[in-house]
Design a protein around this motif. Structure first.
Motif, PDB file in Angstrom:
ATOM      1  N   MET A  35      33.160  30.416  56.658  1.00 40.82           N
ATOM      2  CA  MET A  35      33.036  31.022  55.354  1.00 40.82           C
ATOM      3  C   MET A  35      33.360  32.510  55.405  1.00 40.82           C
ATOM      4  SD  MET A  35      32.397  30.311  52.321  1.00 40.82           S
ATOM      5  CE  MET A  35      31.983  31.038  50.801  1.00 40.82           C
ATOM      6  N   SER A  36      32.985  33.170  56.482  1.00 46.68           N
ATOM      7  CA  SER A  36      33.245  34.603  56.564  1.00 46.68           C
ATOM      8  C   SER A  36      34.735  34.895  56.724  1.00 46.68           C
ATOM      9  CB  SER A  36      32.449  35.232  57.702  1.00 46.68           C
ATOM     10  OG  SER A  36      32.863  34.692  58.937  1.00 46.68           O
ATOM     11  N   ILE A  37      35.489  33.973  57.334  1.00 48.47           N
ATOM     12  CA  ILE A  37      36.935  34.166  57.440  1.00 48.47           C
ATOM     13  C   ILE A  37      37.564  34.083  56.054  1.00 48.47           C
ATOM     14  CG2 ILE A  37      39.076  33.152  58.312  1.00 48.47           C
ATOM     15  CD1 ILE A  37      37.508  32.376  60.820  1.00 48.47           C
ATOM     16  N   PHE A  38      37.144  33.113  55.260  1.00 51.83           N
ATOM     17  CA  PHE A  38      37.644  32.989  53.896  1.00 51.83           C
ATOM     18  C   PHE A  38      37.283  34.228  53.081  1.00 51.83           C
ATOM     19  CE2 PHE A  38      36.859  31.731  49.463  1.00 51.83           C
ATOM     20  CZ  PHE A  38      38.156  31.371  49.122  1.00 51.83           C
ATOM     21  N   GLN A  39      36.075  34.709  53.247  1.00 53.29           N
ATOM     22  CA  GLN A  39      35.627  35.915  52.544  1.00 53.29           C
ATOM     23  C   GLN A  39      36.491  37.109  52.944  1.00 53.29           C
ATOM     24  OE1 GLN A  39      31.538  36.767  53.286  1.00 53.29           O
ATOM     25  NE2 GLN A  39      31.604  38.758  52.311  1.00 53.29           N
ATOM     26  N   GLY A  40      36.782  37.253  54.208  1.00 57.39           N
ATOM     27  CA  GLY A  40      37.616  38.351  54.673  1.00 57.39           C
ATOM     28  C   GLY A  40      39.031  38.261  54.148  1.00 57.39           C
ATOM     29  N   LEU A  41      39.595  37.057  54.158  1.00 55.55           N
ATOM     30  CA  LEU A  41      40.952  36.873  53.652  1.00 55.55           C
ATOM     31  C   LEU A  41      41.035  37.099  52.151  1.00 55.55           C
ATOM     32  CD1 LEU A  41      42.065  33.730  55.687  1.00 55.55           C
ATOM     33  CD2 LEU A  41      42.796  36.100  56.009  1.00 55.55           C
ATOM     34  N   LEU A  42      39.942  36.937  51.458  1.00 57.18           N
ATOM     35  CA  LEU A  42      39.914  37.154  50.017  1.00 57.18           C
ATOM     36  C   LEU A  42      39.645  38.623  49.673  1.00 57.18           C
ATOM     37  CD1 LEU A  42      40.027  35.550  47.338  1.00 57.18           C
ATOM     38  CD2 LEU A  42      37.547  35.426  47.446  1.00 57.18           C
ATOM     39  N   PHE A  43      38.727  39.254  50.381  1.00 57.10           N
ATOM     40  CA  PHE A  43      38.329  40.621  50.052  1.00 57.10           C
ATOM     41  C   PHE A  43      39.362  41.659  50.461  1.00 57.10           C
ATOM     42  CE2 PHE A  43      33.420  40.154  49.764  1.00 57.10           C
ATOM     43  CZ  PHE A  43      33.582  39.380  48.642  1.00 57.10           C
ATOM     44  N   MET A  44      40.098  41.429  51.529  1.00 55.54           N
ATOM     45  CA  MET A  44      41.086  42.412  51.967  1.00 55.54           C
ATOM     46  C   MET A  44      42.182  42.644  50.917  1.00 55.54           C
ATOM     47  SD  MET A  44      40.119  43.769  54.755  1.00 55.54           S
ATOM     48  CE  MET A  44      41.446  44.407  55.723  1.00 55.54           C
ATOM     49  N   PRO A  45      42.804  41.597  50.362  1.00 52.59           N
ATOM     50  CA  PRO A  45      43.816  41.856  49.321  1.00 52.59           C
ATOM     51  C   PRO A  45      43.217  42.419  48.038  1.00 52.59           C
ATOM     52  CG  PRO A  45      44.001  39.606  50.116  1.00 52.59           C
ATOM     53  CD  PRO A  45      42.804  40.202  50.757  1.00 52.59           C
ATOM     54  N   PHE A  46      41.989  42.012  47.700  1.00 50.61           N
ATOM     55  CA  PHE A  46      41.349  42.577  46.513  1.00 50.61           C
ATOM     56  C   PHE A  46      41.115  44.070  46.682  1.00 50.61           C
ATOM     57  CE2 PHE A  46      39.195  38.410  44.960  1.00 50.61           C
ATOM     58  CZ  PHE A  46      40.429  37.973  44.480  1.00 50.61           C
ATOM     59  N   GLY A  47      40.645  44.479  47.839  1.00 56.76           N
ATOM     60  CA  GLY A  47      40.429  45.897  48.103  1.00 56.76           C
ATOM     61  C   GLY A  47      41.727  46.677  48.092  1.00 56.76           C
ATOM     62  N   ALA A  48      42.763  46.102  48.706  1.00 55.00           N
ATOM     63  CA  ALA A  48      44.070  46.768  48.708  1.00 55.00           C
ATOM     64  C   ALA A  48      44.625  46.859  47.292  1.00 55.00           C
ATOM     65  CB  ALA A  48      45.038  46.009  49.611  1.00 55.00           C
ATOM     66  N   GLY A  49      44.392  45.840  46.481  1.00 51.84           N
ATOM     67  CA  GLY A  49      44.849  45.868  45.097  1.00 51.84           C
ATOM     68  C   GLY A  49      44.171  46.949  44.283  1.00 51.84           C
ATOM     69  N   LEU A  50      42.879  47.125  44.478  1.00 52.21           N
ATOM     70  CA  LEU A  50      42.171  48.177  43.756  1.00 52.21           C
ATOM     71  C   LEU A  50      42.649  49.565  44.165  1.00 52.21           C
ATOM     72  CD1 LEU A  50      38.516  46.809  43.720  1.00 52.21           C
ATOM     73  CD2 LEU A  50      40.054  47.077  41.777  1.00 52.21           C
ATOM     74  N   VAL A  51      42.892  49.751  45.439  1.00 51.83           N
ATOM     75  CA  VAL A  51      43.406  51.046  45.898  1.00 51.83           C
ATOM     76  C   VAL A  51      44.821  51.269  45.359  1.00 51.83           C
ATOM     77  CG1 VAL A  51      44.103  52.349  47.945  1.00 51.83           C
ATOM     78  CG2 VAL A  51      41.925  51.133  47.922  1.00 51.83           C
ATOM     79  N   LEU A  52      45.633  50.214  45.284  1.00 50.73           N
ATOM     80  CA  LEU A  52      46.976  50.329  44.728  1.00 50.73           C
ATOM     81  C   LEU A  52      46.933  50.691  43.242  1.00 50.73           C
ATOM     82  CD1 LEU A  52      50.018  50.002  45.205  1.00 50.73           C
ATOM     83  CD2 LEU A  52      49.754  47.620  44.521  1.00 50.73           C
ATOM     84  N   VAL A  53      46.020  50.096  42.490  1.00 50.61           N
ATOM     85  CA  VAL A  53      45.865  50.440  41.073  1.00 50.61           C
ATOM     86  C   VAL A  53      45.464  51.905  40.942  1.00 50.61           C
ATOM     87  CG1 VAL A  53      44.423  50.041  39.033  1.00 50.61           C
ATOM     88  CG2 VAL A  53      45.366  48.114  40.266  1.00 50.61           C
ATOM     89  N   ASP A  54      44.575  52.353  41.796  1.00 51.75           N
ATOM     90  CA  ASP A  54      44.151  53.759  41.788  1.00 51.75           C
ATOM     91  C   ASP A  54      45.324  54.690  42.090  1.00 51.75           C
ATOM     92  OD1 ASP A  54      41.728  54.668  41.005  1.00 51.75           O
ATOM     93  OD2 ASP A  54      40.891  54.868  43.012  1.00 51.75           O
TER      94      ASP A  54
END
Length: 73
Positions: free
Chosen positions: A1-20
């Protein structure tokens, strides 16, 4: 479950920084739907307080998500 969480959160975090990052050039930040009036946007010159509050929230969230994924055990 933590691998899935990591694979999901990394692009979300990068997307938020890209929007910023893109908001610094474009001068506006999207902030979700605004009912029947379209979407809510904060402009740097029209609503500076809302823009910078959302800028800090997007940046904090974008940097927090990858840090949250790191194993600190």
């Amino acid at each position: 479950m933590s691998i899935f969480q990591g694979l999901l959160f990394m692009p979300f975090g990068a997307g938020l920084v890209l929007v910023d990052y893109r908001a610094l050039r474009s001068g506006w930040l999207p902030c979700g739907p605004n009912g029947f009036r379209g979407r809510l946007e904060f402009g740097k010159h029209e609503q500076p307080v809302g823009f910078w509050v959302m800028f800090v929230l997007y940046g904090t969230g974008g940097l927090w998500l990858p840090v949250f994924v790191l194993p600190l055990r």
